[in-house]
Design a protein around this motif. Sequence first.
Motif, mmCIF file in Angstrom:
data_model
loop_
_atom_site.group_PDB
_atom_site.id
_atom_site.type_symbol
_atom_site.label_atom_id
_atom_site.label_comp_id
_atom_site.label_asym_id
_atom_site.label_seq_id
_atom_site.Cartn_x
_atom_site.Cartn_y
_atom_site.Cartn_z
ATOM 1 N N VAL A 153 0.810 -1.386 -0.173
ATOM 2 C CA VAL A 153 -0.173 0.089 0.155
ATOM 3 C C VAL A 153 1.067 1.548 0.461
ATOM 4 O O VAL A 153 2.348 1.491 0.627
ATOM 5 C CB VAL A 153 -0.538 0.610 1.600
ATOM 6 C CG1 VAL A 153 -2.069 1.913 1.603
ATOM 7 C CG2 VAL A 153 -1.223 -1.368 1.141
ATOM 8 N N GLU B 225 -11.471 0.033 4.191
ATOM 9 C CA GLU B 225 -11.175 -1.195 3.704
ATOM 10 C C GLU B 225 -10.756 -1.839 4.941
ATOM 11 O O GLU B 225 -11.217 -3.572 4.961
ATOM 12 C CB GLU B 225 -10.019 -1.022 3.245
ATOM 13 C CG GLU B 225 -8.689 -2.357 3.285
ATOM 14 C CD GLU B 225 -8.098 -2.120 1.348
ATOM 15 O OE1 GLU B 225 -9.008 -1.491 0.872
ATOM 16 O OE2 GLU B 225 -7.880 -3.496 1.428
ATOM 17 N N LYS B 226 -10.706 -2.246 6.351
ATOM 18 C CA LYS B 226 -11.422 -3.137 7.642
ATOM 19 C C LYS B 226 -12.568 -3.889 7.258
ATOM 20 O O LYS B 226 -12.839 -4.595 7.536
ATOM 21 C CB LYS B 226 -10.670 -1.938 8.959
ATOM 22 C CG LYS B 226 -10.839 -2.856 9.727
ATOM 23 C CD LYS B 226 -10.206 -1.977 10.958
ATOM 24 C CE LYS B 226 -10.284 -3.463 12.382
ATOM 25 N NZ LYS B 226 -9.888 -2.298 13.435
ATOM 26 N N ALA C 150 -12.514 -5.605 4.576
ATOM 27 C CA ALA C 150 -11.898 -7.228 5.170
ATOM 28 C C ALA C 150 -12.116 -8.135 5.806
ATOM 29 O O ALA C 150 -12.081 -9.422 5.657
ATOM 30 C CB ALA C 150 -10.620 -6.531 5.183
ATOM 31 N N TRP D 70 -10.957 -14.589 2.136
ATOM 32 C CA TRP D 70 -10.006 -14.268 2.857
ATOM 33 C C TRP D 70 -10.057 -14.736 3.586
ATOM 34 O O TRP D 70 -10.091 -14.340 4.744
ATOM 35 C CB TRP D 70 -9.888 -12.677 2.717
ATOM 36 C CG TRP D 70 -9.096 -11.706 3.140
ATOM 37 C CD1 TRP D 70 -8.167 -12.297 3.282
ATOM 38 C CD2 TRP D 70 -8.986 -10.188 3.196
ATOM 39 N NE1 TRP D 70 -7.164 -11.094 2.830
ATOM 40 C CE2 TRP D 70 -7.314 -9.667 2.707
ATOM 41 C CE3 TRP D 70 -9.718 -9.123 2.239
ATOM 42 C CZ2 TRP D 70 -7.409 -8.681 2.866
ATOM 43 C CZ3 TRP D 70 -9.334 -7.992 2.489
ATOM 44 C CH2 TRP D 70 -7.568 -7.675 2.537
ATOM 45 N N LEU E 201 -5.017 -13.298 6.525
ATOM 46 C CA LEU E 201 -4.500 -12.032 6.676
ATOM 47 C C LEU E 201 -3.505 -11.198 7.256
ATOM 48 O O LEU E 201 -3.595 -11.628 8.509
ATOM 49 C CB LEU E 201 -5.574 -11.045 6.180
ATOM 50 C CG LEU E 201 -5.297 -9.219 6.449
ATOM 51 C CD1 LEU E 201 -4.545 -8.906 5.431
ATOM 52 C CD2 LEU E 201 -6.193 -8.795 7.280
ATOM 53 N N ARG F 44 0.439 -9.127 7.873
ATOM 54 C CA ARG F 44 0.541 -7.917 8.562
ATOM 55 C C ARG F 44 2.463 -8.466 7.796
ATOM 56 O O ARG F 44 2.822 -9.439 8.427
ATOM 57 C CB ARG F 44 0.956 -7.642 9.385
ATOM 58 C CG ARG F 44 2.044 -5.770 9.464
ATOM 59 C CD ARG F 44 1.491 -5.002 7.766
ATOM 60 N NE ARG F 44 0.471 -4.527 8.527
ATOM 61 C CZ ARG F 44 -0.483 -3.553 7.392
ATOM 62 N NH1 ARG F 44 -0.257 -4.224 6.217
ATOM 63 N NH2 ARG F 44 -1.705 -2.860 7.980
ATOM 64 N N ALA G 24 1.796 -3.235 3.616
ATOM 65 C CA ALA G 24 2.102 -3.853 2.984
ATOM 66 C C ALA G 24 1.909 -5.816 3.850
ATOM 67 O O ALA G 24 1.508 -5.390 4.913
ATOM 68 C CB ALA G 24 3.299 -4.972 2.497
ATOM 69 N N MET H 197 -2.751 0.445 -4.234
ATOM 70 C CA MET H 197 -2.261 -0.824 -4.019
ATOM 71 C C MET H 197 -1.027 -1.450 -5.838
ATOM 72 O O MET H 197 -1.851 -1.325 -6.542
ATOM 73 C CB MET H 197 -2.843 -2.213 -3.602
ATOM 74 C CG MET H 197 -3.576 -1.938 -2.236
ATOM 75 S SD MET H 197 -4.892 -3.010 -2.101
ATOM 76 C CE MET H 197 -5.340 -2.502 -0.349
HETATM 77 O O1 LIG Z 1 -3.666 -2.989 5.910
HETATM 78 C C1 LIG Z 1 -3.259 -3.110 4.685
HETATM 79 O O2 LIG Z 1 -2.295 -4.078 4.731
HETATM 80 C C2 LIG Z 1 -3.827 -2.568 3.419
HETATM 81 C C3 LIG Z 1 -5.603 -3.388 3.938
HETATM 82 C C4 LIG Z 1 -6.098 -5.173 3.719
HETATM 83 C C5 LIG Z 1 -6.995 -5.344 4.963
HETATM 84 C C6 LIG Z 1 -6.791 -4.335 5.625
HETATM 85 O O3 LIG Z 1 -7.157 -3.783 6.215
HETATM 86 O O4 LIG Z 1 -6.566 -2.994 4.626
#
Ligand SMILES: O=C(O)C[C@H]1C=CC(=O)O1
Length: 94
Positions: free
Chosen positions: A9, A27-28, A31, A40, A43, A45, A51, A77
């Motif tokens: 990002v 986004e959160k 997601a 999904w 996830l 970090r 990223a 992104m």
């Molecule tokens: O933070 C990120 O990695 C980017 C994006 C993916 C999920 C989310 O909540 O934000």
Amino acid sequence: MLFLAHMQVNIPDTVPTERADRLKADEKALAQELQKSGKWRHLWRVAGQYANYSVFDVESNDELHSLLMSLPLYPFMKIEITALAQHPSAIAKN
Ligand SMILES: O=C(O)C[C@H]1C=CC(=O)O1
């Protein structure tokens, strides 16, 4: 079909903080909705970077494309996709 995604990002400084914060909150929410739906699957970090590595479980390449394009942060992104297949030595069956 499982896909590994590497999402990096980069929100430019020209985007006002309020708008950036709203995009991150949206986004959160999406997601988390997609994680609850099972689409999904993972996830994670990337330590020290804005990223993530994610695993998506979708029906087709087209569904993955639509899902990724629907992400509020999509315009900011860089996304790299790797298609995943079953490893013959893996114990877990996905
Ligand atoms: O933070 C990120 O990695 C980017 C994006 C993916 C999920 C989310 O909540 O934000």
